[in-house]
Design a protein around this motif. Structure first.
Motif, short mmCIF file in Angstrom:
data_model
loop_
_atom_site.label_atom_id
_atom_site.label_comp_id
_atom_site.label_asym_id
_atom_site.label_seq_id
_atom_site.Cartn_x
_atom_site.Cartn_y
_atom_site.Cartn_z
N ILE A 60 0.32 -0.85 0.08
CA ILE A 60 0.02 0.18 0.16
C ILE A 60 0.99 1.02 -0.56
O ILE A 60 0.61 2.15 -0.73
CB ILE A 60 -0.85 0.12 1.28
N THR A 61 1.98 1.15 0.85
CA THR A 61 2.59 2.39 1.10
C THR A 61 3.28 2.67 -0.24
O THR A 61 4.13 4.55 -0.82
CB THR A 61 3.91 2.11 1.91
N ALA A 62 3.68 1.19 -0.56
CA ALA A 62 4.26 2.03 -1.93
C ALA A 62 3.50 2.43 -3.95
O ALA A 62 4.35 3.04 -4.19
CB ALA A 62 5.12 0.62 -2.60
N PHE A 98 -5.95 17.42 -7.42
CA PHE A 98 -4.55 18.16 -7.25
C PHE A 98 -4.95 17.02 -6.13
O PHE A 98 -5.35 17.33 -5.14
CB PHE A 98 -3.60 18.85 -7.37
N ILE A 99 -3.61 16.30 -5.23
CA ILE A 99 -3.74 14.85 -4.04
C ILE A 99 -2.15 15.72 -3.05
O ILE A 99 -0.63 15.60 -3.60
CB ILE A 99 -3.62 13.89 -4.31
N GLU A 100 -1.67 16.52 -2.88
CA GLU A 100 -0.89 17.05 -2.18
C GLU A 100 -0.29 16.32 -0.78
O GLU A 100 1.22 16.14 -1.16
CB GLU A 100 -1.41 18.39 -1.04
N ALA A 101 -0.88 15.46 -0.36
CA ALA A 101 0.02 14.16 0.59
C ALA A 101 -1.57 13.89 0.75
O ALA A 101 -2.34 13.40 1.16
CB ALA A 101 0.37 14.96 2.07
N LEU A 102 0.07 12.13 0.88
CA LEU A 102 -0.71 11.04 0.87
C LEU A 102 -0.21 9.59 1.99
O LEU A 102 0.71 9.58 1.77
CB LEU A 102 -1.90 10.14 -0.46
N ARG A 103 -0.54 9.57 3.27
CA ARG A 103 -0.05 8.25 3.93
C ARG A 103 -1.09 7.36 4.60
O ARG A 103 -2.00 7.54 4.43
CB ARG A 103 0.60 9.45 5.27
N LEU A 104 -0.48 5.94 5.13
CA LEU A 104 -0.89 5.20 5.39
C LEU A 104 -0.80 5.43 6.86
O LEU A 104 0.43 5.69 7.47
CB LEU A 104 -0.20 3.80 5.21
N VAL A 105 -2.12 5.37 7.78
CA VAL A 105 -1.52 5.26 8.98
C VAL A 105 -2.24 4.34 10.17
O VAL A 105 -1.14 4.51 10.87
CB VAL A 105 -2.89 6.35 9.39
N ALA A 106 -2.32 3.81 9.79
CA ALA A 106 -2.84 2.36 10.11
C ALA A 106 -3.17 0.95 9.31
O ALA A 106 -3.16 1.47 8.13
CB ALA A 106 -3.69 2.36 11.52
N ALA A 152 -6.05 2.59 7.80
CA ALA A 152 -6.70 4.26 7.51
C ALA A 152 -6.26 5.07 7.16
O ALA A 152 -4.37 4.79 7.41
CB ALA A 152 -6.85 4.56 9.04
N LEU A 153 -6.07 6.16 6.36
CA LEU A 153 -5.13 6.95 5.27
C LEU A 153 -5.82 8.31 5.58
O LEU A 153 -6.84 8.72 6.12
CB LEU A 153 -5.45 6.13 3.82
N GLU A 154 -4.70 9.29 5.49
CA GLU A 154 -4.96 10.48 5.73
C GLU A 154 -4.23 11.36 4.09
O GLU A 154 -3.39 11.23 3.64
CB GLU A 154 -4.03 10.98 6.84
N MET A 155 -5.44 12.20 3.56
CA MET A 155 -4.98 12.55 2.95
C MET A 155 -5.42 14.25 2.93
O MET A 155 -6.36 14.29 3.48
CB MET A 155 -5.53 12.43 1.42
N THR A 156 -4.19 14.58 1.99
CA THR A 156 -4.63 16.25 1.68
C THR A 156 -4.99 16.76 0.61
O THR A 156 -4.02 15.47 -0.55
CB THR A 156 -3.59 17.39 2.50
N CYS A 157 -5.75 17.18 -0.09
CA CYS A 157 -6.09 17.31 -1.39
C CYS A 157 -6.73 19.03 -1.67
O CYS A 157 -6.91 19.60 -0.94
CB CYS A 157 -6.65 16.92 -1.66
#
Length: 299
Positions: A108-110, A154-162, A169-174
């Motif tokens: 997922i992270t990759a 446009f997605i500024e940031a996307l990360r796997l939280v858990a 669970a993910l967090e996205m800044t867009c």
């Protein structure tokens, strides 16, 4: 017979609502408008009924500043369930596809960089986008085939939280126009699986975040509800500010452009807001050193 007098009042400002689960954005605006007795109300960005979190609601003159808030970045925290796709891409729909593939955290992270930056995204069929004047979700619920074209987001940031194997669970800044449900759908397909969103929370919209959020229960219990309002100017904090003299503000409120004097006066700004003594005067732009009002805000 004379018409009954309206109990609605001229109240202006922003209520940053922590929208509860299973309430539409329209219902939330109606509830807030009723509680304040406001003549005008609107919101800055729809939240699905099953989503919770930041829903900025504009009252009175703040409704003129809604586009400035909608254009701001958004932060979403969401959980997706692997192995099942639904007709709505969330828990509200019926399962329409299944997969035995459960990607691990490393996979997922990759995959996340492929969904960061400017990407093409096809909105969900169950969305508020209009097709020939009709909402896509109305057409979809009526059983019609909804075809939406991919559009750049446009997605500024996307990360796997858990990650626990079954869910992630993910967090996205867009930027505006990005659909979390579509992101979950496309990420799953990219990883050879399928998935849908089972939990969605919006943590930020433009200048508004959880620190300013008010629940419906808090709003209903408040003895002085107006004290919970953010000022009209709070929705403009991400735009450049042009400060006017009283004489300039008077001219702008009459719809006239004014020359910005002084060594620090901007020459050109695509979008800006004008203030006088800390109060919002107008939204507009700066061209050749002149502020040109587009929408005047009553003082």
């Amino acid at each position: 017979m004379s018409k009954p007098q309206s109990n609605k009042r001229d109240v202006s400002g922003w209520l940053v609502l922590d929208k509860p689960y299973d309430m539409t954005s329209t219902q939330a605006v109606g509830k807030v408008r009723w509680l304040f007795g406001a003549k005008k109300a609107g919101h800055a960005g729809t939240l699905d009924p099953l989503a919770t979190g930041i829903l900025p609601i504009a009252l009175g003159e703040a409704t003129k500043t809604v586009p400035a808030v909608q254009d701001g970045q958004k932060v979403y925290r969401f959980t997706i369930k692997w192995g099942e796709q639904t007709t709505t891409d969330d828990a509200e729909g019926e399962i329409c596809a299944r997969s035995e593939v459960r990607p691990d955290a490393a996979a997922i992270t990759a995959a996340l960089p492929a969904f960061t930056g400017e990407i093409l995204q096809t909105p969900p069929a169950f969305s508020a986008i209009k097709i020939d004047g009709e909402r896509a979700y109305d057409l979809a619920r009526a059983g019609e085939t909804v075809v939406l074209e991919p559009r750049p987001v446009f997605i500024e940031a996307l990360r796997l939280v858990a990650h626990d194997g079954a869910t992630s669970a993910l967090e996205m800044t867009c930027e505006k126009g990005t659909y979390v449900r579509a992101l979950a759908r496309d990420l799953a397909h990219h990883l050879g699986s399928c998935a849908h969103v089972v939990k969605l929370h919006r943590a930020m919209v433009g200048p508004f975040g959880e620190a300013q959020a008010v629940t419906l229960a808090e709003l209903e219990a408040a003895a002085d509800r107006d004290s919970l309002l953010q000022p009209v100017t709070a929705g403009l904090l991400l735009l450049p500010e042009v400060r006017l003299t009283p004489d300039q503000a008077s001219a702008v409120r009459n719809g006239n452009p004014v020359l910005l004097t002084g060594p620090r006066g901007p020459v050109a700004l695509e979008a800006a807001w004008a203030s006088c003594a800390g109060a919002a005067v107008a939204l507009g732009c700066v061209e050749m050193g002149r502020f040109k009002p587009h929408r005047v805000i009553a003082g």
